[in-house]
Design a protein around this motif. Structure first.
Motif, PDB file in Angstrom:
ATOM      1  N   PRO A 110       0.814  -1.229   0.000  1.00 19.67           N
ATOM      2  CA  PRO A 110       0.000   0.000   0.000  1.00 19.67           C
ATOM      3  C   PRO A 110       0.844   1.274   0.000  1.00 19.67           C
ATOM      4  O   PRO A 110       0.489   2.258  -0.666  1.00 19.67           O
ATOM      5  N   ASN A 111       1.958   1.269   0.739  1.00 22.88           N
ATOM      6  CA  ASN A 111       2.808   2.460   0.771  1.00 22.88           C
ATOM      7  C   ASN A 111       3.422   2.768  -0.590  1.00 22.88           C
ATOM      8  O   ASN A 111       3.765   3.919  -0.881  1.00 22.88           O
ATOM      9  N   ALA A 112       3.591   1.724  -1.420  1.00 20.49           N
ATOM     10  CA  ALA A 112       4.157   1.914  -2.757  1.00 20.49           C
ATOM     11  C   ALA A 112       3.072   2.136  -3.811  1.00 20.49           C
ATOM     12  O   ALA A 112       3.369   2.172  -5.011  1.00 20.49           O
ATOM     13  N   GLY A 113       1.822   2.280  -3.371  1.00 21.67           N
ATOM     14  CA  GLY A 113       0.740   2.575  -4.304  1.00 21.67           C
ATOM     15  C   GLY A 113      -0.012   1.368  -4.822  1.00 21.67           C
ATOM     16  O   GLY A 113      -0.898   1.507  -5.671  1.00 21.67           O
ATOM     17  N   TRP A 114       0.319   0.169  -4.327  1.00 16.10           N
ATOM     18  CA  TRP A 114      -0.385  -1.044  -4.733  1.00 16.10           C
ATOM     19  C   TRP A 114      -1.567  -1.274  -3.799  1.00 16.10           C
ATOM     20  O   TRP A 114      -1.461  -1.078  -2.594  1.00 16.10           O
ATOM     21  N   SER A 115      -2.679  -1.722  -4.353  1.00 14.32           N
ATOM     22  CA  SER A 115      -3.812  -2.117  -3.519  1.00 14.32           C
ATOM     23  C   SER A 115      -3.788  -3.633  -3.340  1.00 14.32           C
ATOM     24  O   SER A 115      -3.409  -4.370  -4.256  1.00 14.32           O
ATOM     25  N   ILE A 116      -4.161  -4.084  -2.149  1.00 13.28           N
ATOM     26  CA  ILE A 116      -4.283  -5.521  -1.882  1.00 13.28           C
ATOM     27  C   ILE A 116      -5.751  -5.882  -2.087  1.00 13.28           C
ATOM     28  O   ILE A 116      -6.604  -5.558  -1.268  1.00 13.28           O
ATOM     29  N   ASP A 140      -2.054   0.633 -11.151  1.00 16.01           N
ATOM     30  CA  ASP A 140      -2.094   1.204 -12.501  1.00 16.01           C
ATOM     31  C   ASP A 140      -2.374   0.142 -13.565  1.00 16.01           C
ATOM     32  O   ASP A 140      -1.763   0.137 -14.645  1.00 16.01           O
ATOM     33  N   GLY A 141      -3.275  -0.774 -13.269  1.00 16.59           N
ATOM     34  CA  GLY A 141      -3.638  -1.805 -14.233  1.00 16.59           C
ATOM     35  C   GLY A 141      -2.727  -3.011 -14.244  1.00 16.59           C
ATOM     36  O   GLY A 141      -3.012  -4.005 -14.927  1.00 16.59           O
ATOM     37  N   ASN A 142      -1.622  -2.955 -13.516  1.00 17.71           N
ATOM     38  CA  ASN A 142      -0.722  -4.109 -13.409  1.00 17.71           C
ATOM     39  C   ASN A 142      -1.112  -4.945 -12.191  1.00 17.71           C
ATOM     40  O   ASN A 142      -1.274  -4.405 -11.095  1.00 17.71           O
ATOM     41  N   ARG A 143      -1.260  -6.242 -12.403  1.00 16.09           N
ATOM     42  CA  ARG A 143      -1.683  -7.136 -11.337  1.00 16.09           C
ATOM     43  C   ARG A 143      -0.608  -8.186 -11.084  1.00 16.09           C
ATOM     44  O   ARG A 143       0.140  -8.568 -11.992  1.00 16.09           O
ATOM     45  N   ALA A 144      -0.525  -8.642  -9.833  1.00 18.44           N
ATOM     46  CA  ALA A 144       0.476  -9.648  -9.486  1.00 18.44           C
ATOM     47  C   ALA A 144      -0.050 -10.528  -8.365  1.00 18.44           C
ATOM     48  O   ALA A 144      -0.892 -10.112  -7.560  1.00 18.44           O
ATOM     49  N   LEU A 145       0.454 -11.748  -8.337  1.00 16.91           N
ATOM     50  CA  LEU A 145       0.180 -12.673  -7.241  1.00 16.91           C
ATOM     51  C   LEU A 145       1.452 -12.777  -6.408  1.00 16.91           C
ATOM     52  O   LEU A 145       2.555 -12.926  -6.955  1.00 16.91           O
ATOM     53  N   VAL A 146       1.291 -12.694  -5.102  1.00 20.01           N
ATOM     54  CA  VAL A 146       2.429 -12.653  -4.181  1.00 20.01           C
ATOM     55  C   VAL A 146       2.319 -13.788  -3.172  1.00 20.01           C
ATOM     56  O   VAL A 146       1.240 -14.031  -2.616  1.00 20.01           O
ATOM     57  N   GLU A 190      -1.489 -11.945 -15.843  1.00 17.40           N
ATOM     58  CA  GLU A 190      -1.695 -11.394 -17.178  1.00 17.40           C
ATOM     59  C   GLU A 190      -3.163 -11.318 -17.574  1.00 17.40           C
ATOM     60  O   GLU A 190      -3.531 -10.583 -18.466  1.00 17.40           O
ATOM     61  N   ALA A 191      -4.030 -12.108 -16.937  1.00 18.82           N
ATOM     62  CA  ALA A 191      -5.449 -12.125 -17.298  1.00 18.82           C
ATOM     63  C   ALA A 191      -6.269 -12.374 -16.045  1.00 18.82           C
ATOM     64  O   ALA A 191      -5.763 -12.840 -15.025  1.00 18.82           O
ATOM     65  N   ASP A 192      -7.566 -12.049 -16.124  1.00 14.69           N
ATOM     66  CA  ASP A 192      -8.432 -12.180 -14.959  1.00 14.69           C
ATOM     67  C   ASP A 192      -8.486 -13.610 -14.428  1.00 14.69           C
ATOM     68  O   ASP A 192      -8.675 -13.831 -13.237  1.00 14.69           O
ATOM     69  N   ASP A 193      -8.355 -14.595 -15.305  1.00 15.22           N
ATOM     70  CA  ASP A 193      -8.475 -15.990 -14.873  1.00 15.22           C
ATOM     71  C   ASP A 193      -7.112 -16.666 -14.741  1.00 15.22           C
ATOM     72  O   ASP A 193      -7.010 -17.883 -14.776  1.00 15.22           O
ATOM     73  N   ASP A 194      -6.041 -15.879 -14.596  1.00 18.36           N
ATOM     74  CA  ASP A 194      -4.692 -16.435 -14.613  1.00 18.36           C
ATOM     75  C   ASP A 194      -4.160 -16.763 -13.226  1.00 18.36           C
ATOM     76  O   ASP A 194      -3.064 -17.277 -13.096  1.00 18.36           O
TER      77      ASP A 194
END
Length: 226
Positions: A110-116, A140-146, A190-194
């Motif tokens: 969150p501090n770096a601007g990412w939403s969880i 900004d439209g970029n998604r990641a799994l952590v 990369e995609a909603d179902d990924d």
């Protein structure tokens, strides 16, 4: 009945006193031990090739290093021949630094601007049932799994909180050390179902990585007098 209750109260008070005395004695003995020096060079030997994955080092910015205050940082991106990428961060904290980070993904993203957007605890069969915290994040439209977890010289798959505190206490009591590390992996969505494919990608990497971390764990030894 009153006499019986009084005897029970006295026994409980005596037991509590014994426990407090034991804890105090342990704390005092820990205080008397020499400070520990960290040799984190084994972490630098963490292989840059893990199966088909090949890594490049990504140095941390000086300002970020100052904020994290780790004894040693490892940051890399591992790439697969088919194009998949996994980001790795390991922040190691020696016993003298408390064995755990002051900044965790719960706060840093969150501090770096990412939403969880979502989070859960996941047990990974591909990694002998290792438990990890799993986050879905976006910016900004970029998604990641952590996936992230904590490990120490004696335990792994720690999620934080109580299990981490207990591990540090037992480590200090039995082995005179309570060093630990935050281990974080991330991969793009990369995609909603990924996310299932992303979880499988991370899970297949976690097992070999965690075993290698155990082999390349930093050394701690009493500080030499100068």
């Amino acid at each position: 009945m009153t006499g019986a209750n009084e005897r029970t109260d006295r026994r409980q008070a005596l037991l509590l006193g014994i426990v407090l005395l034991a804890v105090g004695s342990v704390a005092w003995s820990i205080q008397l031990r020499a400070p520990l020096e960290v040799d984190a060079t084994p972490l630098d030997g963490l292989p840059r090739s893990i199966g088909p994955w090949r890594a490049i080092d990504i140095p941390l910015e000086t300002g970020v290093e100052a904020i994290l205050r780790a004894d040693h940082n490892v940051q890399r991106v591992y790439a697969h021949p088919v194009g998949a990428r996994i980001g790795l961060y390991v922040g190691y904290y020696g016993t003298e630094r408390g064995g755990r980070p002051e900044h965790t993904p719960w706060v840093c993203y969150p501090n770096a601007g990412w939403s969880i957007d979502d989070h859960r605890t996941v047990e990974l069969p591909q990694a002998d049932g290792l438990r990890v915290n799993e986050l879905e994040v976006q910016k900004d439209g970029n998604r990641a799994l952590v996936h992230f977890w904590y490990r120490s010289f004696r335990s792994t798959g720690l999620l934080g909180g109580t299990d981490q505190v207990l591990d540090r206490f037992v480590g200090r009591l039995r082995h005179a050390r309570s060093d630990g590390a935050l281990v974080r992996l991330s991969t793009p969505l990369e995609a909603d179902d990924d996310w299932l494919a992303a979880r499988s990608r991370l899970a297949s990497f976690v097992g070999p990585l965690d075993a290698l971390l155990a082999e390349h764990w930093p050394d701690e030894r009493p500080a030499r007098e100068h």
